[in-house]
Design a protein around this motif. Structure first.
Motif, PDB file in Angstrom:
ATOM      1  N   ASP A 187     -46.904 -62.649  53.925  1.00 38.53           N
ATOM      2  CA  ASP A 187     -48.093 -62.069  53.327  1.00 38.53           C
ATOM      3  C   ASP A 187     -47.849 -61.521  51.929  1.00 38.53           C
ATOM      4  N   GLU A 188     -46.702 -60.919  51.711  1.00 35.39           N
ATOM      5  CA  GLU A 188     -46.407 -60.299  50.417  1.00 35.39           C
ATOM      6  C   GLU A 188     -46.400 -61.344  49.307  1.00 35.39           C
ATOM      7  N   VAL A 189     -45.779 -62.491  49.565  1.00 38.75           N
ATOM      8  CA  VAL A 189     -45.736 -63.561  48.569  1.00 38.75           C
ATOM      9  C   VAL A 189     -47.137 -64.090  48.300  1.00 38.75           C
ATOM     10  N   THR A 190     -47.901 -64.307  49.370  1.00 40.69           N
ATOM     11  CA  THR A 190     -49.261 -64.824  49.241  1.00 40.69           C
ATOM     12  C   THR A 190     -50.119 -63.873  48.408  1.00 40.69           C
ATOM     13  N   ASP A 191     -50.012 -62.568  48.678  1.00 41.14           N
ATOM     14  CA  ASP A 191     -50.762 -61.571  47.910  1.00 41.14           C
ATOM     15  C   ASP A 191     -50.344 -61.560  46.446  1.00 41.14           C
ATOM     16  N   ARG A 192     -49.043 -61.583  46.230  1.00 44.39           N
ATOM     17  CA  ARG A 192     -48.530 -61.504  44.849  1.00 44.39           C
ATOM     18  C   ARG A 192     -49.017 -62.689  44.023  1.00 44.39           C
ATOM     19  N   LEU A 193     -48.954 -63.888  44.585  1.00 45.68           N
ATOM     20  CA  LEU A 193     -49.357 -65.072  43.833  1.00 45.68           C
ATOM     21  C   LEU A 193     -50.867 -65.104  43.617  1.00 45.68           C
ATOM     22  N   ALA A 194     -51.622 -64.658  44.612  1.00 48.64           N
ATOM     23  CA  ALA A 194     -53.078 -64.588  44.444  1.00 48.64           C
ATOM     24  C   ALA A 194     -53.439 -63.618  43.326  1.00 48.64           C
TER      25      ALA A 194
ATOM     26  N   PHE B 126     -51.400 -69.196  48.655  1.00 53.83           N
ATOM     27  CA  PHE B 126     -50.134 -69.615  48.047  1.00 53.83           C
ATOM     28  C   PHE B 126     -48.943 -69.162  48.887  1.00 53.83           C
ATOM     29  N   GLY B 127     -47.819 -69.783  48.613  1.00 49.33           N
ATOM     30  CA  GLY B 127     -46.557 -69.295  49.167  1.00 49.33           C
ATOM     31  C   GLY B 127     -46.175 -69.990  50.441  1.00 49.33           C
TER      32      GLY B 127
ATOM     33  N   GLY C 231     -46.546 -69.167  36.406  1.00 41.10           N
ATOM     34  CA  GLY C 231     -46.718 -67.733  36.222  1.00 41.10           C
ATOM     35  C   GLY C 231     -45.761 -66.819  36.960  1.00 41.10           C
ATOM     36  N   GLU C 232     -44.713 -67.353  37.589  1.00 46.17           N
ATOM     37  CA  GLU C 232     -43.837 -66.531  38.427  1.00 46.17           C
ATOM     38  C   GLU C 232     -42.556 -66.131  37.691  1.00 46.17           C
ATOM     39  N   GLY C 233     -42.033 -64.957  38.052  1.00 50.45           N
ATOM     40  CA  GLY C 233     -40.778 -64.499  37.470  1.00 50.45           C
ATOM     41  C   GLY C 233     -40.873 -64.405  35.960  1.00 50.45           C
ATOM     42  N   ASP C 234     -39.852 -64.923  35.271  1.00 50.91           N
ATOM     43  CA  ASP C 234     -39.887 -64.913  33.808  1.00 50.91           C
ATOM     44  C   ASP C 234     -40.571 -66.158  33.247  1.00 50.91           C
TER      45      ASP C 234
ATOM     46  N   GLY D 221     -54.945 -64.148  35.574  1.00 46.73           N
ATOM     47  CA  GLY D 221     -54.930 -65.210  34.585  1.00 46.73           C
ATOM     48  C   GLY D 221     -53.538 -65.643  34.184  1.00 46.73           C
ATOM     49  N   ARG D 222     -52.514 -65.041  34.786  1.00 49.13           N
ATOM     50  CA  ARG D 222     -51.132 -65.386  34.452  1.00 49.13           C
ATOM     51  C   ARG D 222     -50.711 -66.697  35.128  1.00 49.13           C
ATOM     52  N   LYS D 223     -51.189 -66.920  36.324  1.00 41.55           N
ATOM     53  CA  LYS D 223     -50.832 -68.122  37.074  1.00 41.55           C
ATOM     54  C   LYS D 223     -51.991 -69.116  37.019  1.00 41.55           C
ATOM     55  N   PHE D 224     -51.742 -70.280  36.421  1.00 43.61           N
ATOM     56  CA  PHE D 224     -52.770 -71.321  36.399  1.00 43.61           C
ATOM     57  C   PHE D 224     -52.179 -72.671  36.791  1.00 43.61           C
ATOM     58  N   GLY D 225     -51.085 -72.625  37.574  1.00 42.37           N
ATOM     59  CA  GLY D 225     -50.471 -73.854  38.045  1.00 42.37           C
ATOM     60  C   GLY D 225     -49.825 -73.669  39.396  1.00 42.37           C
ATOM     61  N   THR D 226     -49.656 -74.771  40.115  1.00 40.26           N
ATOM     62  CA  THR D 226     -48.971 -74.750  41.408  1.00 40.26           C
ATOM     63  C   THR D 226     -48.353 -76.124  41.648  1.00 40.26           C
ATOM     64  N   ALA D 227     -47.515 -76.224  42.675  1.00 42.50           N
ATOM     65  CA  ALA D 227     -46.826 -77.481  42.950  1.00 42.50           C
ATOM     66  C   ALA D 227     -46.672 -77.673  44.447  1.00 42.50           C
ATOM     67  N   SER D 228     -46.669 -78.936  44.861  1.00 43.23           N
ATOM     68  CA  SER D 228     -46.466 -79.269  46.269  1.00 43.23           C
ATOM     69  C   SER D 228     -45.631 -80.546  46.359  1.00 43.23           C
ATOM     70  N   CYS D 229     -45.178 -80.853  47.560  1.00 44.62           N
ATOM     71  CA  CYS D 229     -44.273 -81.984  47.779  1.00 44.62           C
ATOM     72  C   CYS D 229     -45.071 -83.257  48.069  1.00 44.62           C
ATOM     73  N   TYR D 230     -44.972 -84.226  47.194  1.00 40.01           N
ATOM     74  CA  TYR D 230     -45.697 -85.492  47.353  1.00 40.01           C
ATOM     75  C   TYR D 230     -45.268 -86.217  48.620  1.00 40.01           C
ATOM     76  N   GLU D 231     -43.971 -86.210  48.911  1.00 40.53           N
ATOM     77  CA  GLU D 231     -43.466 -86.948  50.065  1.00 40.53           C
ATOM     78  C   GLU D 231     -44.047 -86.448  51.393  1.00 40.53           C
ATOM     79  N   LEU D 232     -44.429 -85.167  51.455  1.00 42.50           N
ATOM     80  CA  LEU D 232     -45.053 -84.661  52.676  1.00 42.50           C
ATOM     81  C   LEU D 232     -46.441 -85.266  52.880  1.00 42.50           C
ATOM     82  N   TYR D 233     -47.192 -85.411  51.804  1.00 36.02           N
ATOM     83  CA  TYR D 233     -48.482 -86.101  51.905  1.00 36.02           C
ATOM     84  C   TYR D 233     -48.256 -87.525  52.410  1.00 36.02           C
ATOM     85  N   GLU D 234     -47.217 -88.169  51.866  1.00 38.34           N
ATOM     86  CA  GLU D 234     -46.903 -89.550  52.238  1.00 38.34           C
ATOM     87  C   GLU D 234     -46.473 -89.638  53.701  1.00 38.34           C
TER      88      GLU D 234
END
Length: 334
Positions: free
Chosen positions: A32-39, A27-28, A108-111, A45-58
């Protein structure tokens, strides 16, 4: 442990074909710190979702690589060590401005608020597309994923229920749920407009529109989220919740923040208590310190569910619209 090693261990312990496709990633993207924190949030069990940019796939001509329900991933930490296995169960594409509060909560991030999600992801997407011809705007398409935690080395991971935003992927289950509720003569508490819609698609569209934070308030004057409750073992819809983050006067005085129902054939299995607990946790992301819930005086099962979640009796009121008495409770959120 490498991704290959963790995948082999997972397949052996969970009886999954080792040739099943999977992706290994972290993730992230900010270090490294962000990647570790999100993992770690995933493992908790707090994080069960993520998001990415559709236009980049396109842009990169990789639309055939878009995530889809059923996909497995091995999650890596900041040192590229494999830490867990996840599996997508709810994937959709939606404009940035229409991403729902429940998806923000799932990340699951922040508040866990929509505002926090929007602030963080605006910056994240701007960095991602910085070296392309794309520019960030509120209509930027976002791939929203929700996933189950399948395996963590050395931990007992058993996820019984999945919480899903309504989509046509679950059309058959929605139709079967409605049929069973009608045949049992059950009230459609927590099902939003399910009973009045003849078309599942109309119902799904209505639910998506209701959770759209960018829309104008309509005659109902409120926003909220419908959440389907799916049993992971057999993908059966066992419950439905209607969670209100903005209340009308009627809701404030009578019905409260949460409505819920359990499929007649799946009652007395403890699902309602778990559902209400999830709804309460979700509502903390809006900053509520306490919420209101109600039940009919004769509904002993619902009363027990409310009490099991810390409900405190307030009063019994007469609800003129439905010609019934309602017991009102408050639940203090942690």
């Amino acid at each position: 442990m490498t991704a290959e090693q963790l995948w082999a261990e997972f397949c052996s312990k969970k009886n999954v074909d080792i040739n099943t496709p999977y992706e290994a990633w972290g993730f992230g993207g900010s270090g490294d710190e962000v990647t570790d924190r999100l993992a770690n949030l995933v493992k908790e069990g707090r994080k069960f979702g993520t998001a990415s940019c559709y236009e980049l796939y396109e842009l990169e001509d990789e639309l055939d690589e878009l995530p889809k329900a059923g996909d497995y991933s091995v999650i890596l930490d900041g040192n590229d060590e494999a830490v867990c296995v996840i599996r997508d169960y709810d994937v959709y594409v939606r404009p940035f401005k229409k991403v729902s509060p429940f998806h923000a909560y799932a990340e699951g991030e922040g508040d866990r608020s929509l505002k926090y999600w929007r602030d963080v992801h605006k910056e994240f997407f701007e960095e991602e597309i910085e070296e392309t011809d794309l520019s960030f705007n509120e209509d930027l398409k976002v791939v929203c994923e929700k996933f189950s935690l399948e395996y963590v080395p050395g931990q007992d991971v058993e996820q019984e229920l999945l919480y899903v935003e309504p989509s046509m992927e679950y059309a058959d289950e929605i139709a079967a749920y409605k049929k069973e509720m009608l045949e049992a003569g059950s009230s459609f508490d927590g099902c939003f407009s399910m009973k009045r819609h003849n078309s599942v698609k109309d119902y799904v569209d209505d639910c998506i529109n209701w959770s759209d934070p960018s829309r104008e308030a309509d005659e109902r004057g409120a926003w909220g989220n419908v959440i389907l409750v799916i049993r992971k073992s057999d993908s059966k819809m066992v419950g439905c919740m209607q969670v209100h983050n903005v209340l009308t006067d009627r809701m404030q005085k009578y019905t409260g923040h949460v409505g819920y129902s359990v499929r007649p054939s799946e009652r007395r299995k403890g699902y309602a208590t778990k559902m209400l607990a999830k709804a309460c946790d979700f509502l903390t992301s809006f900053g509520f310190e306490e919420i209101g819930v109600s039940c009919l005086p004769e509904n002993e099962a619902s009363r027990k569910t409310i009490l099991a979640n810390g409900g405190e009796y307030i009063e019994t009121v007469y609800f003129e619209d439905d010609k019934v008495d309602l017991e009102r409770y408050k639940i203090r959120l942690k």
